[in-house]
Design a protein around this motif. Structure first.
Motif, PDB file in Angstrom:
ATOM      1  N   PHE A  19      27.806  58.176  73.311  1.00  0.00           N
ATOM      2  CA  PHE A  19      26.818  59.288  73.475  1.00  0.00           C
ATOM      3  C   PHE A  19      27.611  60.510  73.146  1.00  0.00           C
ATOM      4  O   PHE A  19      28.731  60.701  73.419  1.00  0.00           O
ATOM      5  N   PRO A  20      26.668  61.582  72.662  1.00  0.00           N
ATOM      6  CA  PRO A  20      27.405  62.955  72.594  1.00  0.00           C
ATOM      7  C   PRO A  20      27.938  63.274  73.793  1.00  0.00           C
ATOM      8  O   PRO A  20      27.446  63.093  74.814  1.00  0.00           O
ATOM      9  N   ARG A  21      28.748  64.303  73.793  1.00  0.00           N
ATOM     10  CA  ARG A  21      29.652  64.850  75.279  1.00  0.00           C
ATOM     11  C   ARG A  21      28.513  65.540  75.988  1.00  0.00           C
ATOM     12  O   ARG A  21      28.553  65.332  77.295  1.00  0.00           O
ATOM     13  N   SER A  22      27.354  65.823  75.654  1.00  0.00           N
ATOM     14  CA  SER A  22      26.396  66.697  76.515  1.00  0.00           C
ATOM     15  C   SER A  22      25.780  65.659  77.289  1.00  0.00           C
ATOM     16  O   SER A  22      25.170  66.018  78.335  1.00  0.00           O
ATOM     17  N   TYR A  23      25.733  64.313  76.842  1.00  0.00           N
ATOM     18  CA  TYR A  23      25.179  63.264  77.684  1.00  0.00           C
ATOM     19  C   TYR A  23      26.026  62.605  78.338  1.00  0.00           C
ATOM     20  O   TYR A  23      25.601  61.637  79.394  1.00  0.00           O
ATOM     21  N   VAL A  69      20.282  59.298  82.287  1.00  0.00           N
ATOM     22  CA  VAL A  69      20.619  58.662  81.021  1.00  0.00           C
ATOM     23  C   VAL A  69      21.179  57.275  80.975  1.00  0.00           C
ATOM     24  O   VAL A  69      21.102  56.297  80.745  1.00  0.00           O
ATOM     25  N   LYS A  70      22.434  57.431  82.121  1.00  0.00           N
ATOM     26  CA  LYS A  70      23.037  56.326  82.400  1.00  0.00           C
ATOM     27  C   LYS A  70      22.185  55.015  83.252  1.00  0.00           C
ATOM     28  O   LYS A  70      22.059  53.849  82.729  1.00  0.00           O
ATOM     29  N   ALA A  71      21.176  55.540  84.111  1.00  0.00           N
ATOM     30  CA  ALA A  71      20.478  54.711  84.817  1.00  0.00           C
ATOM     31  C   ALA A  71      19.409  54.143  83.632  1.00  0.00           C
ATOM     32  O   ALA A  71      19.122  52.886  83.694  1.00  0.00           O
ATOM     33  N   TRP A  72      19.008  55.044  82.833  1.00  0.00           N
ATOM     34  CA  TRP A  72      17.829  54.392  81.735  1.00  0.00           C
ATOM     35  C   TRP A  72      18.535  53.451  80.820  1.00  0.00           C
ATOM     36  O   TRP A  72      18.043  52.492  80.623  1.00  0.00           O
ATOM     37  N   TYR A 128      17.348  56.359  71.272  1.00  0.00           N
ATOM     38  CA  TYR A 128      18.778  55.890  71.248  1.00  0.00           C
ATOM     39  C   TYR A 128      19.882  56.515  70.788  1.00  0.00           C
ATOM     40  O   TYR A 128      20.521  55.938  69.757  1.00  0.00           O
ATOM     41  N   PRO A 129      20.107  57.747  71.038  1.00  0.00           N
ATOM     42  CA  PRO A 129      21.326  58.622  70.338  1.00  0.00           C
ATOM     43  C   PRO A 129      22.668  58.035  70.689  1.00  0.00           C
ATOM     44  O   PRO A 129      23.682  58.383  69.809  1.00  0.00           O
ATOM     45  N   GLY A 130      22.852  57.113  71.656  1.00  0.00           N
ATOM     46  CA  GLY A 130      23.949  56.597  71.879  1.00  0.00           C
ATOM     47  C   GLY A 130      24.331  55.398  70.706  1.00  0.00           C
ATOM     48  O   GLY A 130      25.454  55.144  70.620  1.00  0.00           O
ATOM     49  N   ILE A 131      23.554  54.820  70.203  1.00  0.00           N
ATOM     50  CA  ILE A 131      23.681  53.737  69.157  1.00  0.00           C
ATOM     51  C   ILE A 131      23.495  54.359  67.694  1.00  0.00           C
ATOM     52  O   ILE A 131      24.046  53.979  66.885  1.00  0.00           O
ATOM     53  N   PHE A 132      22.364  55.044  67.487  1.00  0.00           N
ATOM     54  CA  PHE A 132      22.169  55.855  66.159  1.00  0.00           C
ATOM     55  C   PHE A 132      22.578  57.172  66.171  1.00  0.00           C
ATOM     56  O   PHE A 132      22.347  57.816  67.025  1.00  0.00           O
ATOM     57  N   TYR A 133      22.954  57.727  64.861  1.00  0.00           N
ATOM     58  CA  TYR A 133      22.846  59.174  64.651  1.00  0.00           C
ATOM     59  C   TYR A 133      21.852  59.304  63.736  1.00  0.00           C
ATOM     60  O   TYR A 133      21.851  58.830  62.534  1.00  0.00           O
ATOM     61  N   LEU A 134      20.834  60.330  63.857  1.00  0.00           N
ATOM     62  CA  LEU A 134      20.037  60.706  62.812  1.00  0.00           C
ATOM     63  C   LEU A 134      20.275  62.036  62.252  1.00  0.00           C
ATOM     64  O   LEU A 134      20.379  63.106  62.818  1.00  0.00           O
ATOM     65  N   SER A 135      20.708  62.047  60.796  1.00  0.00           N
ATOM     66  CA  SER A 135      21.280  63.359  60.286  1.00  0.00           C
ATOM     67  C   SER A 135      20.095  63.830  59.171  1.00  0.00           C
ATOM     68  O   SER A 135      19.498  63.073  58.598  1.00  0.00           O
ATOM     69  N   GLU A 167      28.727  53.102  66.112  1.00  0.00           N
ATOM     70  CA  GLU A 167      29.995  52.399  66.517  1.00  0.00           C
ATOM     71  C   GLU A 167      30.762  52.045  65.306  1.00  0.00           C
ATOM     72  O   GLU A 167      31.908  51.704  65.178  1.00  0.00           O
ATOM     73  N   GLY A 168      30.355  52.436  64.065  1.00  0.00           N
ATOM     74  CA  GLY A 168      30.991  51.961  62.972  1.00  0.00           C
ATOM     75  C   GLY A 168      32.021  53.146  62.393  1.00  0.00           C
ATOM     76  O   GLY A 168      32.546  52.746  61.534  1.00  0.00           O
ATOM     77  N   TYR A 169      32.068  54.143  63.176  1.00  0.00           N
ATOM     78  CA  TYR A 169      32.882  55.354  62.992  1.00  0.00           C
ATOM     79  C   TYR A 169      33.873  55.849  64.000  1.00  0.00           C
ATOM     80  O   TYR A 169      33.249  55.650  65.152  1.00  0.00           O
ATOM     81  N   ASP A 170      35.018  56.074  63.826  1.00  0.00           N
ATOM     82  CA  ASP A 170      35.898  56.447  64.717  1.00  0.00           C
ATOM     83  C   ASP A 170      36.716  57.749  64.292  1.00  0.00           C
ATOM     84  O   ASP A 170      37.353  57.526  63.308  1.00  0.00           O
ATOM     85  N   ARG A 171      36.403  58.981  64.845  1.00  0.00           N
ATOM     86  CA  ARG A 171      37.209  60.118  64.186  1.00  0.00           C
ATOM     87  C   ARG A 171      36.745  60.190  62.712  1.00  0.00           C
ATOM     88  O   ARG A 171      38.031  60.602  62.032  1.00  0.00           O
ATOM     89  N   GLY A 172      35.803  60.113  62.254  1.00  0.00           N
ATOM     90  CA  GLY A 172      35.440  60.246  60.767  1.00  0.00           C
ATOM     91  C   GLY A 172      35.716  59.283  59.903  1.00  0.00           C
ATOM     92  O   GLY A 172      35.760  59.473  58.720  1.00  0.00           O
ATOM     93  N   LYS A 173      36.470  58.099  60.433  1.00  0.00           N
ATOM     94  CA  LYS A 173      36.754  56.941  59.754  1.00  0.00           C
ATOM     95  C   LYS A 173      36.041  55.637  59.985  1.00  0.00           C
ATOM     96  O   LYS A 173      35.690  55.395  61.279  1.00  0.00           O
ATOM     97  N   LEU A 174      35.786  54.827  58.881  1.00  0.00           N
ATOM     98  CA  LEU A 174      35.248  53.626  59.237  1.00  0.00           C
ATOM     99  C   LEU A 174      35.908  52.633  59.848  1.00  0.00           C
ATOM    100  O   LEU A 174      37.507  52.571  59.831  1.00  0.00           O
ATOM    101  N   VAL A 175      35.663  51.932  61.012  1.00  0.00           N
ATOM    102  CA  VAL A 175      36.292  51.410  61.838  1.00  0.00           C
ATOM    103  C   VAL A 175      36.854  50.076  61.308  1.00  0.00           C
ATOM    104  O   VAL A 175      38.209  49.926  61.344  1.00  0.00           O
ATOM    105  N   VAL A 176      36.028  49.604  60.428  1.00  0.00           N
ATOM    106  CA  VAL A 176      36.563  48.434  59.593  1.00  0.00           C
ATOM    107  C   VAL A 176      36.066  48.668  58.355  1.00  0.00           C
ATOM    108  O   VAL A 176      35.046  48.310  57.678  1.00  0.00           O
TER     109      VAL A 176
END
Length: 448
Positions: free
Chosen positions: A243-247, A253-256, A327-334, A346-355
């Motif tokens: 999730f973004p930091r604001s969430y 949101v956690k209960a949902w 579901y902004p914790g799973i997907f990001y719509l740009s 989940e595919g990215y971590d700090r701007g890099k592909l995880v795998v």
């Protein structure tokens, strides 16, 4: 069997019984979420748009008999490349990839050919295609066809996903030739359009990325045995959330999301025809299908409209794309580059592909070559160092290596995956969980 009482990994759709008819309709709590811009992921999309356009233009030049592309022939590529600048200006922006010269017969007509660095990267990309086509690429396409209702998809629909799935330009003929046990190419009776079909049901491929991740977690020796669910329990699989930091501290949101995760997980490779289209379980199944499809892509992202072309075959409901904002914790719509792109967080971590995929590593070198040409213009060729054994101009000097390190460092700094929480703080742009977020982007092939 997976741990936690998960149903059979891959169940043939004709054997699966609709055991979920008893599922209640709608009981998930509705939460009003604000769209939060992610600078890191937006930068990745902006960068990869140029890389994709460069690769497609490179393929178009390499496919010509003379290896020359006239400047007057580039305008039709504009829409399919997704560029925000004219194609001619894009070609001239990167002289380390594209060489401009007069036409051999008509000197007043400029033409473009592939620079030495582009030829080298083209050979590496072709080698990567050949090495991954029989297994990796074939399995990606097979899984996509296994999710389709008819176990077949039009070649035109797959062509728009060709770059994202890591397929060669001639994939429609190369896949049946490389794996005749899995694929066959035929013509649709209604309009004669080419269709790629699945000839067999490989049971070992009917396992989603979420199930594989769950199995790997349970198999780790460090996993707490006291937390390991018993085989008789019905513990559902949970989607990874970023999730973004604001969430982060919103209890609602956690209960949902806790209620959402407790719903049974229906594999994308199972027959979901028995699901109530208006139920929460159907919504979770749609999330699972889209999660699996994005997991099959090389860069864990694709344009939203490419998914719409598969809507009917994948059994997705009307306005299915609203789950990207639900579901902004799973997907990001740009909304970068004048289009809508969906990213699997989940595919990215700090701007890099995880795998990172081997093709993704080759394409990252395209970015280095492009950046060098943008920074040094005509002198860019002398600054290039792709590998120690690569001799491009005089680029095998320490000065060239220093320039490469500087560019890579700048790229790493620019790719930091941070949420721009303060941006748009005064904006009133909200996404309701049940609103229609369809846009009017055109669906088209990305083939140059």
């Amino acid at each position: 069997m997976l741990g936690g009482g998960i149903e059979t990994l891959g169940v043939h759709r004709r054997r699966q019984q609709p055991w979920w008819r008893w599922t209640p309709q709608r009981w998930l709590e509705k939460v009003r979420l604000k769209w939060v811009k992610n600078r890191g992921l937006d930068h990745i999309i902006d960068r990869d748009t140029d890389i994709k356009a460069a690769c497609l233009l490179k393929d178009a030049i390499a496919a010509t008999p003379t290896g020359l592309l006239p400047a007057r022939s580039v305008a039709p590529f504009q829409k399919n490349l997704g560029l925000t600048i004219p194609v001619l200006r894009f070609l001239r922006r990167y002289p380390t990839l594209f060489s401009e010269q007069p036409h051999p017969r008509f000197p007043s007509l400029p033409v473009f050919s592939l620079a030495p660095a582009a030829l080298l990267l083209h050979r590496r990309e072709q080698a990567a295609f050949e090495s991954t086509l029989p297994d990796d690429a074939a399995h990606r396409v097979a899984r996509l066809l296994m999710m389709a209702r008819s176990r077949a998809l039009p070649v035109a629909a797959l062509a728009s996903l060709r770059y994202d799935l890591g397929l060669p330009p001639n994939f429609s003929s190369a896949l049946p030739a490389a794996r005749p046990d899995l694929f066959s190419l035929s013509r649709r009776h209604s309009d004669g359009a080419p269709v790629l079909s699945l000839t067999d049901w490989p049971e070992h491929l009917a396992v989603s990325a979420l199930q594989l991740r769950h199995r790997d977690v349970l198999s780790q020796p460090s996993y707490d045995d006291f937390k390991r669910p018993s085989a008789s329990s019905a513990a559902p699989l949970a989607f990874p959330m970023k999730f973004p930091r604001s969430y982060g501290y919103m209890n609602k949101v956690k209960a949902w999301m806790g209620d959402f995760h407790r719903l049974p997980y229906v594999s994308p490779y199972q027959d979901a025809s028995g699901l109530d289209p208006e139920s929460d379980l159907m919504e979770k199944h749609v999330v699972g299908v889209l999660h699996e499809l994005l997991s099959l892509t090389i860069h864990k992202k694709t344009k939203r409209n490419y998914l719409r072309s598969l809507q009917e075959e994948l059994g997705l409901p009307y306005r299915f794309t609203r789950v990207f904002t639900r579901y902004p914790g799973i997907f990001y719509l740009s909304l970068k580059c004048k289009t809508s792109t969906v990213v699997l967080r989940e595919g990215y971590d700090r701007g890099k592909l995880v795998v990172p995929h081997p093709l993704a590593l080759v394409r990252s070198k395209f970015y280095y070559v492009m950046r060098t040409g943008l920074l040094y213009r005509g002198k860019g060729t002398s600054k290039l160092v792709l590998e120690e054994e690569d001799l491009l101009g005089e680029g095998n000097s320490k000065e060239g290596q220093t320039d490469q390190i500087a560019i890579d460092t700048e790229q790493q700094y620019s790719d930091s995956d941070e949420d721009d929480v303060n941006a748009d703080n005064n904006s009133e742009e909200y996404y309701e969980l049940d609103v229609d977020d369809e846009d009017s982007d055109d669906v088209g092939s990305d083939e140059a």
